[in-house]
Enzyme design. Structure first.
Site, short mmCIF file in Angstrom:
data_model
loop_
_atom_site.label_atom_id
_atom_site.label_comp_id
_atom_site.label_asym_id
_atom_site.label_seq_id
_atom_site.Cartn_x
_atom_site.Cartn_y
_atom_site.Cartn_z
N ARG A 85 0.86 -1.20 0.00
CA ARG A 85 0.00 0.00 0.00
C ARG A 85 0.90 1.25 0.00
NH1 ARG A 85 -1.67 0.35 6.44
NH2 ARG A 85 0.16 1.61 6.95
N ASP A 87 5.90 -7.31 1.50
CA ASP A 87 5.25 -6.61 2.64
C ASP A 87 4.84 -7.63 3.69
OD1 ASP A 87 3.46 -4.82 4.24
OD2 ASP A 87 3.65 -3.50 2.52
N TYR A 126 12.61 7.58 15.29
CA TYR A 126 12.36 7.72 13.85
C TYR A 126 13.49 8.53 13.20
CZ TYR A 126 9.62 8.36 9.53
OH TYR A 126 9.19 8.35 8.22
N LYS A 129 16.17 7.33 10.33
CA LYS A 129 16.19 7.94 8.99
C LYS A 129 17.51 8.67 8.70
CE LYS A 129 12.12 6.56 7.54
NZ LYS A 129 12.02 5.61 6.43
P1 NDP Z 1 2.58 3.08 4.65
O1 NDP Z 1 2.37 2.80 6.10
O2 NDP Z 1 1.39 3.29 3.78
O3 NDP Z 1 3.47 1.95 3.96
C1 NDP Z 1 4.52 1.31 4.61
C2 NDP Z 1 4.38 -0.17 4.42
O4 NDP Z 1 5.49 -0.84 5.06
C3 NDP Z 1 3.10 -0.73 5.07
O5 NDP Z 1 2.46 -1.62 4.20
C4 NDP Z 1 3.64 -1.40 6.30
O6 NDP Z 1 2.81 -2.43 6.85
C5 NDP Z 1 4.95 -1.96 5.78
N1 NDP Z 1 5.81 -2.43 6.85
C6 NDP Z 1 5.88 -2.00 8.13
N2 NDP Z 1 6.72 -2.75 8.85
C7 NDP Z 1 7.22 -3.69 8.00
C8 NDP Z 1 8.13 -4.78 8.13
N3 NDP Z 1 8.70 -5.05 9.31
N4 NDP Z 1 8.39 -5.54 7.06
C9 NDP Z 1 7.81 -5.28 5.87
N5 NDP Z 1 6.92 -4.29 5.68
C10 NDP Z 1 6.63 -3.50 6.73
O7 NDP Z 1 3.52 4.39 4.62
P2 NDP Z 1 4.25 5.15 3.43
O8 NDP Z 1 3.95 4.55 2.12
O9 NDP Z 1 4.04 6.58 3.61
O10 NDP Z 1 5.77 4.85 3.84
C11 NDP Z 1 6.77 4.46 2.92
C12 NDP Z 1 8.11 4.99 3.40
O11 NDP Z 1 8.12 6.43 3.32
C13 NDP Z 1 8.46 4.66 4.86
O12 NDP Z 1 9.83 4.28 4.95
C14 NDP Z 1 8.23 5.98 5.59
O13 NDP Z 1 9.01 6.09 6.75
C15 NDP Z 1 8.63 6.98 4.52
N6 NDP Z 1 8.11 8.33 4.69
C16 NDP Z 1 6.75 8.55 4.72
C17 NDP Z 1 6.29 9.85 4.84
C18 NDP Z 1 4.82 10.17 4.84
O14 NDP Z 1 4.48 11.33 5.11
N7 NDP Z 1 3.93 9.25 4.54
C19 NDP Z 1 7.22 10.99 4.96
C20 NDP Z 1 8.60 10.62 4.91
C21 NDP Z 1 9.02 9.34 4.77
P3 NDP Z 1 1.96 -2.12 8.23
O15 NDP Z 1 0.85 -1.25 7.83
O16 NDP Z 1 1.53 -3.47 8.71
O17 NDP Z 1 2.90 -1.41 9.19
#
Ligand code: NDP
Length: 252
Positions: A16, A37, A153, A157
């Protein structure tokens, strides 16, 4: 002709949010994509929607054995890996005064150690063909601190940004490039209360964004696609900020 014709990619956390958007665009541009994922149902559904050039792997990015078996399976199915997007991550906010060591280590494991494991698992495959682009998703939290309980966090990062530069230098004599992406506020489930509204801490930040808005995942995808493709052939060890101007303002 697609920008990623013939390339094989692994994108973590791609069931997602931003990862799913990257997966869609990579397929449209001709790549074969392994979506990984911990969210199995959403991941399988996305892979089905995207067709035969997509495959889903259940994957906890903290687990090196899983990394190794996914890399082997992807290589067997599609061939050596050209692109790795270390995208999986979680947000977490708590004051250092209340955060336990266990909580701190959990965030570091998911957001930071995973990126080390991913690069370690995929580099041997890229070295077979002396070609590759690794895109590590950091954050503006990897560039600046904040006082809102972001110790774990931010640490994770900042580390992703540092690792990116070290591995870029270690690999610079090969055909492998490594860069980091630093998004600001991106409207994904991570920061949304529901389909319409961001969580309160994000809502409060929006007026401080010079462009006065957050971004869609697709806007980040355009940058990630550039870095994944040969269009960015002379970029390595660099940090690419996509934040509507948020970190540009020294009085921010
Ligand atoms: P989402 O939460 O939509 O997507 C992150 C995905 O990673 C989720 O499906 C989540 O599953 C999965 N995930 C979490 N833990 C694990 C694990 N141990 N192994 C495999 N998958 C895992 O967030 P984003 O798409 O926004 O995030 C993508 C990246 O962007 C991240 O690294 C985030 O830190 C970074 N980011 C996001 C920002 C924002 O504003 N959205 C800003 C800056 C950086 P689950 O839901 O079960 O946790």
């Amino acid at each position: 002709m697609g920008k990623l014709d013939g390339k094989v990619a692994i994108i973590t956390g791609a069931a997602r949010g931003q990862g799913a958007s990257h997966a869609k665009a990579f397929i449209e541009e001709g790549a074969k994509v392994a979506i990984t994922d911990i969210l199995v149902e959403e991941g399988q559904q996305l892979a089905e929607e995207l067709g035969p050039n997509a495959s889903f792997y259940e994957h906890d990015v903290r687990n090196f054995e899983q990394w190794e078996s996914i890399v082997a399976e992807v290589e067997n199915t599609f061939g050596p890996i050209n692109i790795l997007v270390n995208n999986a991550g979680i947000g977490y906010k708590k004051s250092i005064l209340d955060m336990t060591e266990e909580e701190y280590r959990r965030i570091i494991d998911i957001n930071q150690v995973s990126v080390f494991l991913g690069m370690k698992a995929v580099l041997p495959s890229m070295l077979k063909i002396n070609n590759g682009s690794i895109v590590n998703i950091s954050s503006i939290a990897g560039l600046l601190g904040s006082k809102d309980g972001s110790v774990a966090y931010d640490a994770s990062k900042f580390a992703v940004r540092g690792m990116t530069k070290s591995i870029a230098l270690e690999m610079a004599h090969t055909g492998i490039r490594v860069n980091s992406v630093h998004p600001g506020i991106i409207f994904t489930p991570m920061v949304m209360k529901d389909d319409e509204k961001p969580i309160e801490s994000i809502e409060k930040l929006l007026p401080y964004v010079p462009m006065k808005r957050g971004a869609s995942p697709e806007e980040v995808t355009k940058l990630v696609l550039f870095l994944a493709s040969d269009d960015s052939s002379y970029s390595t060890g660099s940090e690419f900020v996509i934040d509507g101007g948020l970190t540009a303002n020294r009085y921010g």
